[in-house]
Scaffold this motif. Structure first.
Motif, PDB file in Angstrom:
ATOM      1  N   ILE A 149       0.845  -1.187   0.000  1.00 18.04           N
ATOM      2  CA  ILE A 149       0.000   0.000   0.000  1.00 18.04           C
ATOM      3  C   ILE A 149       0.887   1.246   0.000  1.00 18.04           C
ATOM      4  CG2 ILE A 149      -1.842   1.223   1.224  1.00 18.04           C
ATOM      5  CD1 ILE A 149      -2.319  -1.529   2.682  1.00 18.04           C
ATOM      6  N   ARG A 150       0.533   2.194  -0.851  1.00 22.77           N
ATOM      7  CA  ARG A 150       1.288   3.447  -0.902  1.00 22.77           C
ATOM      8  C   ARG A 150       0.773   4.439   0.136  1.00 22.77           C
ATOM      9  NH1 ARG A 150       4.130   5.561  -5.946  1.00 22.77           N
ATOM     10  NH2 ARG A 150       5.100   7.470  -5.216  1.00 22.77           N
ATOM     11  N   GLN A 151      -0.561   4.471   0.348  1.00 25.41           N
ATOM     12  CA  GLN A 151      -1.127   5.357   1.353  1.00 25.41           C
ATOM     13  C   GLN A 151      -2.478   4.855   1.793  1.00 25.41           C
ATOM     14  OE1 GLN A 151      -2.789   9.058   0.443  1.00 25.41           O
ATOM     15  NE2 GLN A 151      -2.779   9.722   2.562  1.00 25.41           N
ATOM     16  N   LEU A 152      -2.808   5.083   3.080  1.00 23.57           N
ATOM     17  CA  LEU A 152      -4.093   4.708   3.663  1.00 23.57           C
ATOM     18  C   LEU A 152      -4.783   5.953   4.206  1.00 23.57           C
ATOM     19  CD1 LEU A 152      -3.363   1.444   5.702  1.00 23.57           C
ATOM     20  CD2 LEU A 152      -4.834   1.630   3.697  1.00 23.57           C
ATOM     21  N   PHE A 153      -6.127   5.920   4.176  1.00 21.87           N
ATOM     22  CA  PHE A 153      -6.905   7.028   4.736  1.00 21.87           C
ATOM     23  C   PHE A 153      -8.222   6.456   5.224  1.00 21.87           C
ATOM     24  CE2 PHE A 153      -9.373  10.866   5.057  1.00 21.87           C
ATOM     25  CZ  PHE A 153      -8.448  11.872   5.300  1.00 21.87           C
ATOM     26  N   GLN A 154      -8.572   6.724   6.490  1.00 22.67           N
ATOM     27  CA  GLN A 154      -9.813   6.223   7.061  1.00 22.67           C
ATOM     28  C   GLN A 154     -10.880   7.294   7.024  1.00 22.67           C
ATOM     29  OE1 GLN A 154      -9.536   4.584  11.018  1.00 22.67           O
ATOM     30  NE2 GLN A 154     -11.760   4.370  11.234  1.00 22.67           N
ATOM     31  N   ALA A 155     -12.097   6.884   6.628  1.00 21.08           N
ATOM     32  CA  ALA A 155     -13.267   7.759   6.640  1.00 21.08           C
ATOM     33  C   ALA A 155     -14.422   6.974   7.221  1.00 21.08           C
ATOM     34  CB  ALA A 155     -13.593   8.246   5.236  1.00 21.08           C
ATOM     35  N   GLY A 156     -14.707   7.194   8.499  1.00 20.46           N
ATOM     36  CA  GLY A 156     -15.779   6.462   9.145  1.00 20.46           C
ATOM     37  C   GLY A 156     -15.483   4.980   9.201  1.00 20.46           C
ATOM     38  N   ASN A 157     -16.366   4.182   8.611  1.00 23.55           N
ATOM     39  CA  ASN A 157     -16.223   2.727   8.643  1.00 23.55           C
ATOM     40  C   ASN A 157     -15.491   2.160   7.437  1.00 23.55           C
ATOM     41  OD1 ASN A 157     -17.599   2.425  11.115  1.00 23.55           O
ATOM     42  ND2 ASN A 157     -19.589   2.557  10.073  1.00 23.55           N
ATOM     43  N   LEU A 158     -14.937   3.029   6.610  1.00 24.55           N
ATOM     44  CA  LEU A 158     -14.221   2.563   5.425  1.00 24.55           C
ATOM     45  C   LEU A 158     -12.756   2.970   5.504  1.00 24.55           C
ATOM     46  CD1 LEU A 158     -16.718   3.281   2.498  1.00 24.55           C
ATOM     47  CD2 LEU A 158     -16.371   1.160   3.788  1.00 24.55           C
ATOM     48  N   LEU A 159     -11.928   2.101   4.964  1.00 27.30           N
ATOM     49  CA  LEU A 159     -10.487   2.343   4.895  1.00 27.30           C
ATOM     50  C   LEU A 159     -10.087   2.311   3.429  1.00 27.30           C
ATOM     51  CD1 LEU A 159      -7.886   2.717   6.540  1.00 27.30           C
ATOM     52  CD2 LEU A 159      -7.675   0.234   6.623  1.00 27.30           C
ATOM     53  N   LEU A 160      -9.566   3.437   2.913  1.00 28.49           N
ATOM     54  CA  LEU A 160      -9.219   3.563   1.504  1.00 28.49           C
ATOM     55  C   LEU A 160      -7.710   3.542   1.342  1.00 28.49           C
ATOM     56  CD1 LEU A 160     -12.136   4.786   1.806  1.00 28.49           C
ATOM     57  CD2 LEU A 160     -11.577   6.251  -0.135  1.00 28.49           C
ATOM     58  N   GLY A 161      -7.244   2.881   0.285  1.00 28.60           N
ATOM     59  CA  GLY A 161      -5.812   2.835   0.016  1.00 28.60           C
ATOM     60  C   GLY A 161      -5.530   2.820  -1.471  1.00 28.60           C
ATOM     61  N   PRO A 194      -2.944  -4.607 -11.692  1.00 28.75           N
ATOM     62  CA  PRO A 194      -2.778  -3.208 -12.122  1.00 28.75           C
ATOM     63  C   PRO A 194      -2.743  -2.254 -10.933  1.00 28.75           C
ATOM     64  CG  PRO A 194      -4.438  -4.322 -13.449  1.00 28.75           C
ATOM     65  CD  PRO A 194      -4.104  -5.253 -12.330  1.00 28.75           C
ATOM     66  N   ALA A 195      -1.908  -1.237 -11.065  1.00 27.71           N
ATOM     67  CA  ALA A 195      -1.758  -0.264  -9.973  1.00 27.71           C
ATOM     68  C   ALA A 195      -2.744   0.883 -10.090  1.00 27.71           C
ATOM     69  CB  ALA A 195      -0.329   0.281  -9.969  1.00 27.71           C
ATOM     70  N   ASN A 196      -3.493   0.954 -11.195  1.00 26.74           N
ATOM     71  CA  ASN A 196      -4.426   2.078 -11.377  1.00 26.74           C
ATOM     72  C   ASN A 196      -5.761   1.779 -10.708  1.00 26.74           C
ATOM     73  OD1 ASN A 196      -4.953   0.019 -13.223  1.00 26.74           O
ATOM     74  ND2 ASN A 196      -5.885   1.410 -14.706  1.00 26.74           N
ATOM     75  N   ARG A 197      -5.687   1.547  -9.374  1.00 30.14           N
ATOM     76  CA  ARG A 197      -6.885   1.152  -8.640  1.00 30.14           C
ATOM     77  C   ARG A 197      -6.955   1.887  -7.299  1.00 30.14           C
ATOM     78  NH1 ARG A 197      -6.552  -4.336  -6.950  1.00 30.14           N
ATOM     79  NH2 ARG A 197      -4.304  -4.020  -6.933  1.00 30.14           N
ATOM     80  N   LEU A 198      -8.179   1.937  -6.773  1.00 30.22           N
ATOM     81  CA  LEU A 198      -8.435   2.338  -5.397  1.00 30.22           C
ATOM     82  C   LEU A 198      -8.967   1.104  -4.692  1.00 30.22           C
ATOM     83  CD1 LEU A 198      -8.848   4.568  -3.174  1.00 30.22           C
ATOM     84  CD2 LEU A 198     -11.173   4.805  -4.080  1.00 30.22           C
ATOM     85  N   VAL A 199      -8.389   0.747  -3.547  1.00 32.16           N
ATOM     86  CA  VAL A 199      -8.815  -0.446  -2.821  1.00 32.16           C
ATOM     87  C   VAL A 199      -9.475  -0.029  -1.508  1.00 32.16           C
ATOM     88  CG1 VAL A 199      -7.229  -2.103  -3.846  1.00 32.16           C
ATOM     89  CG2 VAL A 199      -6.445  -0.666  -1.984  1.00 32.16           C
ATOM     90  N   VAL A 200     -10.510  -0.781  -1.093  1.00 33.97           N
ATOM     91  CA  VAL A 200     -11.345  -0.381   0.043  1.00 33.97           C
ATOM     92  C   VAL A 200     -11.518  -1.570   0.986  1.00 33.97           C
ATOM     93  CG1 VAL A 200     -13.530   0.678   0.726  1.00 33.97           C
ATOM     94  CG2 VAL A 200     -12.587   1.152  -1.551  1.00 33.97           C
ATOM     95  N   TRP A 201     -11.397  -1.292   2.309  1.00 34.74           N
ATOM     96  CA  TRP A 201     -11.639  -2.283   3.346  1.00 34.74           C
ATOM     97  C   TRP A 201     -12.722  -1.787   4.298  1.00 34.74           C
ATOM     98  CZ3 TRP A 201      -6.796  -1.134   1.528  1.00 34.74           C
ATOM     99  CH2 TRP A 201      -5.990  -2.190   1.100  1.00 34.74           C
ATOM    100  N   ASN A 202     -13.373  -2.733   4.980  1.00 34.42           N
ATOM    101  CA  ASN A 202     -14.255  -2.408   6.093  1.00 34.42           C
ATOM    102  C   ASN A 202     -13.402  -2.256   7.344  1.00 34.42           C
ATOM    103  OD1 ASN A 202     -16.875  -2.665   4.731  1.00 34.42           O
ATOM    104  ND2 ASN A 202     -16.343  -4.833   4.577  1.00 34.42           N
ATOM    105  N   VAL A 203     -13.616  -1.183   8.088  1.00 36.41           N
ATOM    106  CA  VAL A 203     -12.803  -0.923   9.267  1.00 36.41           C
ATOM    107  C   VAL A 203     -13.123  -1.893  10.406  1.00 36.41           C
ATOM    108  CG1 VAL A 203     -12.336   0.768  11.100  1.00 36.41           C
ATOM    109  CG2 VAL A 203     -12.405   1.502   8.717  1.00 36.41           C
ATOM    110  N   THR A 204     -14.387  -2.280  10.540  1.00 30.18           N
ATOM    111  CA  THR A 204     -14.804  -3.080  11.698  1.00 30.18           C
ATOM    112  C   THR A 204     -14.049  -4.400  11.798  1.00 30.18           C
ATOM    113  OG1 THR A 204     -16.640  -3.890  10.346  1.00 30.18           O
ATOM    114  CG2 THR A 204     -17.088  -2.056  11.853  1.00 30.18           C
ATOM    115  N   ASP A 205     -13.877  -5.100  10.670  1.00 34.21           N
ATOM    116  CA  ASP A 205     -13.188  -6.386  10.701  1.00 34.21           C
ATOM    117  C   ASP A 205     -12.030  -6.470   9.705  1.00 34.21           C
ATOM    118  OD1 ASP A 205     -14.635  -6.362   8.389  1.00 34.21           O
ATOM    119  OD2 ASP A 205     -15.888  -8.100   8.861  1.00 34.21           O
TER     120      ASP A 205
END
Length: 580
Positions: A488-500, A511-522
């Motif tokens: 991961i190059r950078q992470l940013f949390q917004a509420g219950n979502l984690l964007l990287g 491919p690197a031309n993507r935005l990846v998203v996680w759920n913060v809770t689990d």
């Protein structure tokens, strides 16, 4: 409240019309917008730009600051509107101080007494005859002098002008090689155009029309900014190219962070060296000129100031983001690999060591005094610094060495307060887990996220500090299936979502031309979003990802990259959080 995407498009349309010199149409658009969005600070700011009456403009600015006291452009406009009155008040105070105490005026001197014979002459006919003779003498003298010059009262009265004889050579001028005359400027007959307040506001607060001159104060290490406005308005640059949520930036991004209180992207660029306080929704870019080429930046924990590291010369600039002004520049002794602005009055940097010990060295620089303190050394490579929420500890990651590791340094009012002097507190692992040379604290101050997705504790208990917790979903290969993201190059949390955004320097399997998203809770993997291409031949590679304060939109700063590796320009990709 209107849909955020519709609001974005409306503000962009209104601002473009303002830049094109329109007033009536944007007033109508902004009026309808504010009926649906009465709490939009940016909408009210555009209303201020199209308002000509200073009193009404001031009331609008006051309303903006009621909605958002940290609104950068409104604070600057308020300062502009009140500066003139403050200056007059100062002048009046100065004038009063120069006025001597009151004392009665002295009586006028007695009028002179005119002799009776002279008084009779002035009232008689002889006085007027004398005046007439005098006037005739004056006219005759002027006529004789004017004839010798060929004109009378500036009017040529000769039938023709006699040309110079052909054998008359023009006068010669001898120049001295060692001296160059300085030309004097001739005042222009063209009157300076008068700007109304709306045009002035657009020119001044876009700030691309303002040159920032740095004058070095006494002591040699402190700079204060002087704004030098152009004498005449210059055309504003065209608005950013907004197509499918992609805004083309007009500057090269060296480093970037986000200020939540100001809801702005904070970025530095070179050629020219500038700090940008940028709002991608309205394309407003408040620019602060910098004294040297920037290397990196760090936004303060309260989001209202930023420290910028420089090279040539090595220095640190402190910028007040609320007023978009440079407050101080401090000379330092080394080139910063990374910089961190804490809330204890100190700035911390990591820098390369010297030939006798090449390990990176940490420094603490006191903002108030400029004092520089050498701290502990890290293991090697380059060192990334992160402040734990709460402000009492710095956690660091080293990269460029094997195995990479994380470590801790304690800080306080005196700079460093590490229990063991000149030493970092090391993690208990060496090669057990991949850390990939970067780390972040999100909203949880007790969890350290590393660039390879491994998560560690941040604890006051020395036996638990920097111990392993787990790994983010979608990071590890399962049954030889490539992971969703390798690093991961950078992470940013917004509420219950984690964007990287993936690190294209380490992630070659997808491919690197993507935005990846996680759920913060689990920390389960949620989805991957492909970024729109930069062009038909260049992909958009994400460098930074941020989310606005309302958690309605995300911003990805990306750079166009050809298949050959050739780098293109920078863009901000704007998307809806509801789509994630």
């Amino acid at each position: 409240m209107s849909n955020p995407d519709d609001a974005h498009a409306t503000l962009k349309q209104a601002f473009q019309l303002i830049k094109d010199g329109e007033k009536h149409q944007p007033r109508k658009i902004i009026g309808e917008f504010l009926k649906a969005n009465p709490r939009s600070a940016d909408g009210w700011y555009l209303a201020a730009l199209v308002t000509d009456e200073p009193e009404k403009k001031l009331k609008i600015v006051e309303r903006i600051l009621e909605i958002n006291p940290q609104h950068i452009e409104a604070n600057k406009l308020l300062n502009e509107l009140t500066t003139g009155d403050d200056m007059l008040d100062d002048l009046l105070r100065d004038t009063k101080s120069l006025t001597p105490p009151y004392s009665p005026a002295p009586p006028p001197p007695p009028s002179p007494t005119i002799p009776k014979e002279m008084n009779n002459f002035l009232k008689g006919r002889g006085f007027w005859i004398a005046i007439g003779v005098l006037v005739l003498l004056i006219i005759f003298s002027v006529f004789v002098l004017g004839q010798s010059r060929g004109e009378l009262f500036g009017i040529v009265f000769r039938a023709s002008l006699t040309p110079l004889p052909s054998n008359t050579s023009p006068p010669t001028h001898t120049t001295t090689p060692t001296h160059t005359a300085t030309p004097t400027s001739t005042p222009s007959d063209t009157p300076t155009p008068t700007l109304d307040l709306t045009e002035t506001a657009i020119v001044d607060y876009r700030e691309t029309q303002t040159a920032v001159a740095m004058t070095q104060a006494a002591g040699g290490n402190v700079f204060t900014p002087t704004l030098v406005s152009a004498s005449q308005p210059t055309p504003l640059p065209q608005s950013a190219n907004l197509q499918n949520g992609v805004v083309a930036l007009k500057f090269k991004v060296i480093d970037a962070e986000y200020s939540i209180p100001l809801d702005r992207i904070i970025a530095v660029s070179d050629s020219p060296s500038q700090l940008h306080i940028y709002n991608p929704l309205t394309d407003l870019d408040s620019i602060v000129g910098l004294s040297a080429t920037p290397l990196g930046l760090s936004v303060s924990p309260d989001g209202l100031s930023v420290a910028v590291s420089h090279t040539d010369p090595y220095s640190i600039s402190i910028v007040d983001l609320k007023t978009a002004s440079l407050t101080k520049t401090i000379n330092i002794s080394a080139s910063a690999d990374d910089i961190l602005l804490a809330d204890n009055g100190w700035v911390y940097i990591s820098a390369q060591g010297d030939p006798s010990d090449p390990r990176p060295l940490l420094y603490a620089i006191n903002i108030s005094t400029g004092q520089q303190i050498s701290g502990p050394r890290t293991r090697g490579g380059t060192t990334v610094l992160r402040l734990q929420p709460g402000g009492k500890r710095i956690y660091a990651a080293d990269t460029g060495i094997s195995p990479d590791d994380i470590m801790r340094v304690d800080i306080g009012a005196d700079g460093f307060t590490t229990p063991i002097p000149n030493r970092v507190i090391d993690s208990p692992y060496h090669g057990d887990y991949e850390m990939c040379g970067n780390l972040w604290f999100l909203q949880d101050p007790h969890s350290i996220f590393t660039a390879c997705g491994e998560i560690f504790r941040a604890s006051n208990d020395p036996t638990k500090d920097m111990t392993y917790i787990g790994v983010m979903d979608g990071i590890l290969s399962i049954n030889y299936i490539p992971p969703e993201v390798r690093a991961i190059r950078q992470l940013f949390q917004a509420g219950n979502l984690l964007l990287g955004v993936p690190d294209s320097r380490r992630d070659f399997e997808k491919p690197a031309n993507r935005l990846v998203v996680w759920n913060v809770t689990d920390l389960t993997f949620r989805r991957s979003v492909t970024l729109p291409d930069w062009s038909a031949t260049a992909a958009s590679i994400g460098l930074y990802v941020f989310v606005n304060a309302a958690h309605t939109q995300y911003y990805v700063i990306a750079q166009g990259t050809e298949v050959t590796g050739y780098l293109r320009g920078f863009t901000v990709i704007i998307g809806k959080m509801s789509d994630l």
